[in-house]
Each structure stands twice: as structure tokens, then as C-alpha cells.
Design a protein around this motif. Sequence first.
Motif, PDB file in Angstrom:
ATOM      1  N   GLN A  86      41.340  40.787  45.118  1.00  0.00           N
ATOM      2  CA  GLN A  86      42.987  40.756  44.486  1.00  0.00           C
ATOM      3  C   GLN A  86      42.523  39.413  45.264  1.00  0.00           C
ATOM      4  OE1 GLN A  86      44.804  44.192  46.676  1.00  0.00           O
ATOM      5  NE2 GLN A  86      44.953  44.616  44.962  1.00  0.00           N
ATOM      6  N   PRO A 106      50.217  41.005  37.444  1.00  0.00           N
ATOM      7  CA  PRO A 106      49.756  41.760  38.344  1.00  0.00           C
ATOM      8  C   PRO A 106      49.680  43.395  37.889  1.00  0.00           C
ATOM      9  CG  PRO A 106      51.616  41.140  39.393  1.00  0.00           C
ATOM     10  CD  PRO A 106      51.108  40.129  38.532  1.00  0.00           C
ATOM     11  N   GLU A 114      52.129  34.593  39.149  1.00  0.00           N
ATOM     12  CA  GLU A 114      52.867  35.460  38.365  1.00  0.00           C
ATOM     13  C   GLU A 114      52.158  35.365  36.946  1.00  0.00           C
ATOM     14  OE1 GLU A 114      54.629  34.497  40.410  1.00  0.00           O
ATOM     15  OE2 GLU A 114      54.082  35.431  41.997  1.00  0.00           O
ATOM     16  N   ASP A 163      48.583  35.099  35.625  1.00  0.00           N
ATOM     17  CA  ASP A 163      47.416  36.707  36.437  1.00  0.00           C
ATOM     18  C   ASP A 163      48.647  37.298  36.529  1.00  0.00           C
ATOM     19  OD1 ASP A 163      45.422  37.883  36.250  1.00  0.00           O
ATOM     20  OD2 ASP A 163      44.453  38.131  38.295  1.00  0.00           O
ATOM     21  N   SER A 199      41.113  36.988  43.516  1.00  0.00           N
ATOM     22  CA  SER A 199      42.716  36.978  41.602  1.00  0.00           C
ATOM     23  C   SER A 199      43.866  35.672  42.136  1.00  0.00           C
ATOM     24  CB  SER A 199      42.808  38.106  41.419  1.00  0.00           C
ATOM     25  OG  SER A 199      43.866  38.093  40.283  1.00  0.00           O
ATOM     26  N   VAL A 200      44.390  36.002  43.430  1.00  0.00           N
ATOM     27  CA  VAL A 200      45.603  35.093  43.742  1.00  0.00           C
ATOM     28  C   VAL A 200      45.440  33.946  44.153  1.00  0.00           C
ATOM     29  CG1 VAL A 200      47.593  34.787  45.661  1.00  0.00           C
ATOM     30  CG2 VAL A 200      46.743  37.285  44.392  1.00  0.00           C
TER      31      VAL A 200
END
Length: 156
Positions: free
Chosen positions: A131, A155, A150, A153, A134-135
Motif C-alpha cells: 500500500q 483506492p 487518488e 491510482d 502504491s501511495v
Amino acid sequence: GIARLTGMTTPAGPCPVRTGRMRPRRGRGLRGPLVLPGPLSAANVPGVQSPRAEFDGLVVAVIERLRRRWTVALREVEFAVEEAPLLPEDWTGVEVPLASLLQWPGSRHVRVVVFRLPLVARAKGRHQLAQAISVVLAEQLGALWHLDPEDVDPPA
């Protein structure tokens, strides 16, 4: 005490040789690889991956997921993984950077560098690490494309 050593003899005769697994010592878990590579190893049994290889695999998985959504935009973006950022000696920042975005002047070529050690230090497990990667990648690409992370990518 001493009579337990292998090869020692006691008044009752030779000491038995230890068989089976040894217990983990000092809380560090079992010693040595659990799966040895070789011709007799099963093909579907995963071997032991180094932490670097595991981290690289997580980064590649996130990039592949992003490529499905941003195929054209990611053609000019190169990704790299480094252990830790090189900080100047006069660094006064509160936090160590987790990634950096490098863009060459006069070129559309861009490189996103993800730093492994700061991310691993912040994550409490593999899922949290995935995670965090990814962030961080969404933040870097959002800064490049002037989008919210956001939107880059969303959520799941």
C-alpha cells in the motif's frame, strides 16, 4: 552438563547423537534456507527471496497495475529502486524522502526513484508495504502530471 556433548562418553556409555531439527536459538527463528534450489525441488515451491527481491517484486506489481490504466502516459517514465536517498550533510528535513522524481531539462524523459529502506521501516507487513509503495508512486506521478494521487491510482 558436559556429558551431553556429541561423542562424549558417560559412565552409562556413549551419549546419543542428536537427531531431528534443532530448536531456534535466541528467538531468531530457524537457521538456513527452508527450500534449497536443485533438480529435485518442486517447480511450484517458492524459494526464499531476499528482502530486496521481494521489494522489487512489489514495486513491479504496482507499476504493472498502473500501466494498465496509464499505458501511453507511462511510456516516458522510467522507474528505479534505490536502498536509501543520498542526503546532503546539511539536511534539516524532518522526514527522509520515500521517493524522488527526476526530470532532465529539455527532455520528456522522467525517472521515479523509490527508496526501499525508508518504506520498509514504516511498514508493519507485506500488505502495508504494498500500500505504501502504491501511495508513493501515485504521489510522484500525480506531481508529474498535475493530478491528485487518488486520480492516478484510485483506492480499491
